[in-house]
Design a protein around this motif. Structure first.
Motif: not given
Length: 731
Positions: A82-86, A147-152, A162-168, A175-179
């Motif tokens: 697995a590759i961890p997404a935080i 997958v990261v886009e789906q998580l977002e 009122g909650l802000t989320s980010s996937v890091t 995912a940033d590099l792929a985009a």
């Protein structure tokens, strides 16, 4: 179309042997059909490069690197690839129980996604209660970007207002590099081809001829991509988005340059010869040597990258060399066949006509064109000119000393906005910034307590754990005083997973894993463990960056001198001289130093960039020296040809006058194609784009136009030492 094979131009031009008329039709037609077939088969592979490419930095490390070994062994301890997404969720105020419950429900729903191969962790709330993090294990074989886009998307609909989320974490940055690389197939190619087309239309003031030249470049790229794709699919070559982008630019730029050289020679022959066949054969005679010498020099320089420890460098060598080979092949086969089939109509509306009077004028050297006047001006006072030019370029080299090329954080690799970067910053504000990307240490089981003590003694390590299969979280905490542990201080609270007598210890960094502080911590940790005499290997995200940078610095130190030596030998063989190659290489290196100096000033004081990868100077050197020497080859092979007939001084003047237009056009094309790399929002490619584009223009308009001709004129016939041309010194 007139086609009398026996026609010839002025007496100094070699006669063309007679060839049966049927062969003059069949051979060009066959060449065109072969290239059409190659383009038709290779074209569809533009959209399939991602099937055989990878942007995983660990995959490009040498097998001997510690981070590589840890990457391979870690799966045996965790039982997962697995590759961890935080997921980092933040709020302006403290998180309420309802907020945490909503995040827990969202995490459970994420566990049901197909690409999530293990249970998603429950929310971990920060000490200030204003943030929470969730770990999502993603299948390494999945499309990480999708997958990261789906998580977002899931988080945006499931979380309260009122909650802000980010996937890091590793998955977020992947995912940033792929985009960022997603625009290579069509955006980069479209911009590069459009830039070349505009330049060609301005140069030729024609529409049909630019399209022929452009199709030559595109067909060469299709054929090269077809071969490279299958080699990568078979595991013989490694491809990344970075390599793919450079391949596209190199092939388009080189094929166009070689085509420009042939077209200039062919147009010249059409004025001197009535027969288009004779003009084609004669143009090929005059073009083959400089094109093969130029392409061979570039290929030799690129293949020096095979000496690299980094696979991202070593694999670029053969990939780019294959591209250059097809660029040469297309320019010397497809384009001549295409132009011969079209005849003089290819140049419409400025068709070159057979003009004996113009031929006699060219033979007498009375060309009154703009480049003839430039050549005459250079010949008046060559010594002051080359001294002044050399001093200006040397002054520009000083700036290279300030270039910060020690590496950049992973979070800065992608230009523009970044969800992963924003998440990393939020993580650092509320948690240990290294959470999710720990230092990984594999040691012998008996050394576990002492190893844990070493990690816990490091200020840059926030906490230590050991991978344990019988622990609910998959890892057991290790404390310095043994609180919660089953044994003495430095032992875990659960039995560790043991593989071949070794265990995997993880240390959470207090600093962001891609920061300079984290790198210092890992280097200190390695030194401390080595001092204790442990048989350990240290890996993880930070260690991967360290090993990559160290290997890159090693490559730079080794390969640059080798490239210089190889190019010097090739030039000596080509020009049959020792002095001329030394001067040509020296001027090219001077040009590179100036380009790097100017780039350093622009990067640090104009664009305020965070630094540069250690490979930036290496790539800039290989491309600028190998490609920059091309123009000196184009110039000096013609100067040598003219010097045989008219003497060295007249040969330099005539060579500059004849090649000035085509070399300038070629330089503009190559600069434009490399500049197109800047449309891909990757820091490395943007920096290479500036260095090479600026360096090529500098080489075209200053080095090749002023410095090299002035030097050759001042040195005189001694520039050909010790060849026969030096000994005779006269036509």
């Amino acid at each position: 179309m007139t086609d009398h094979a026996g026609s010839s131009g002025p007496t100094h031009r070699r006669p063309v042997p007679r060839v049966p008329r049927a062969l003059r039709i069949i051979l060009p037609a066959l060449l065109i059909l072969v290239w059409l077939g190659a383009a038709g088969i290779g074209g569809p592979y533009f959209g399939r490069v991602d099937e055989v490419s990878s942007n995983d930095r660990t995959a490009y490390l040498p097998d001997s690197a510690e981070a590589t070994e840890v990457q391979a062994l870690a799966e045996e301890f965790t039982g997962s690839e697995a590759i961890p997404a935080i997921i980092v969720v933040t709020s302006e105020s403290e998180l309420s129980d309802e907020d945490v419950a909503a995040l827990s429900d969202a995490a459970e729903e994420l566990s049901a996604l197909e690409a999530v191969i293990e249970e998603v962790s429950p929310p971990i709330v920060s000490e200030d209660s204003r943030a929470a993090q969730v770990f999502v294990p993603i299948d390494a074989d999945a499309d990480i970007g999708a997958v990261v886009e789906q998580l977002e998307q899931e988080l945006s609909t499931d979380l309260p207002e009122g909650l802000t989320s980010s996937v890091t974490g590793p998955a977020g940055f992947s995912a940033d590099l792929a985009a960022a690389f997603a625009g290579i197939d069509f955006l980069l190619l479209g911009v590069a081809l459009a830039a070349v087309l505009v330049i060609l239309i301005i140069v030729y003031r024609s529409l049909l001829l630019p399209l022929m030249v452009l199709s030559t470049s595109l067909f060469a790229l299709c054929a090269a991509l077809l071969v490279i794709w299958h080699l990568a699919s078979a595991g013989i070559l490694l491809l990344s988005g970075q390599t793919q982008g450079i391949l596209f630019i190199l092939v388009i730029g080189a094929a166009t340059d070689y085509s420009l050289l042939y077209v200039a020679r062919y147009r010249d022959e059409l004025r001197h010869r009535e027969s288009t066949w004779s003009a084609t054969v004669s143009a090929l005679r005059g073009t083959v040597e400089p094109v093969l010498a130029s392409g061979g020099t570039v290929i030799a320089g690129l293949l020096c990258l095979l000496l690299s420890d980094l696979k991202s460098n070593s694999t670029l060598g053969p990939v780019a060399a294959i591209g250059i080979a097809f660029a040469m092949l297309a320019a010397l086969t497809f384009l001549p066949a295409l132009l011969y089939a079209a005849g003089r109509a290819a140049f419409w509306p400025r068709r070159p006509r057979y003009d004996p009077a113009r031929a006699a004028e060219d033979a007498s050297g009375t060309d009154g064109g703009g480049w003839g006047r430039v050549a005459a001006a250079v010949s008046r006072r060559p010594r002051p000119l080359w001294i002044l030019t050399g001093l200006v370029l040397a002054a520009g080299c000083v700036g290279a000393l300030s270039l910060d090329a020690d590496g950049v954080p992973q979070s800065d690799l992608v230009l523009g906005s970044s969800s992963a970067r924003a998440g990393q910053e939020a993580l650092g504000e509320h948690f240990p910034a290294g959470a999710g990307s720990p230092v990984q240490v594999i040691v012998d089981q008996e050394d576990l307590p002492a190893t844990a003590d070493v990690l816990l003694a490091e200020d840059g390590i926030a906490s230590v754990s050991v991978v344990a299969a019988d622990s609910p979280s998959g890892s057991a905490p290790v404390t310095a005083d043994g609180i919660g542990a089953q044994g003495p201080p430095g032992t875990p609270a659960a039995d560790p997973t043991v593989v071949e007598g070794r265990v995997l210890v993880q240390g959470t960094l207090t600093d962001a894993p891609d920061s300079a502080a984290a790198e210092r911590t890992v280097r200190d940790l390695r030194a401390a463990l080595d001092q204790e005499g442990f048989e350990e290997v240290v890996g993880g995200v930070t260690a991967t960056s360290i090993d990559t940078n160290d290997a890159s610095v090693h490559d730079r130190t080794l390969i640059i001198p080798v490239v210089l030596a190889v190019i010097l030998v090739i030039l000596m063989l080509l020009l049959r001289s020792l002095l001329a190659p030394v001067l040509l290489v020296a001027t090219t290196v001077l040009s590179f130093g100036t380009a790097l100096g100017v780039a350093a000033l622009v990067f640090e004081h104009v664009l305020d960039l965070p630094g540069a990868d250690p490979a930036v100077p290496l790539y800039g050197f290989v491309f600028l020296v190998a490609l920059g020497i091309d123009y000196n080859i184009f110039l000096m092979t013609r100067v040598r040809e003219e010097s045989r007939r008219h003497g060295t001084r007249a040969g330099v003047v005539r060579g500059l006058a004849v090649t000035g237009g085509v070399i300038t056009s070629a330089g503009l094309v190559l600069a434009a194609t490399f500049a197109a790399l800047a449309v891909i929002p990757i820091l490395f490619l943007a920096q290479i784009a500036f260095i090479v584009a600026f360096g090529v223009l500098l080489d075209t308009f200053v080095v090749r136009t002023l410095l090299v001709p002035a030097l050759a004129l001042d040195v005189g016939k001694a520039i050909w030492w010790p060849s026969r041309l030096w000994r005779t010194g006269s036509p």
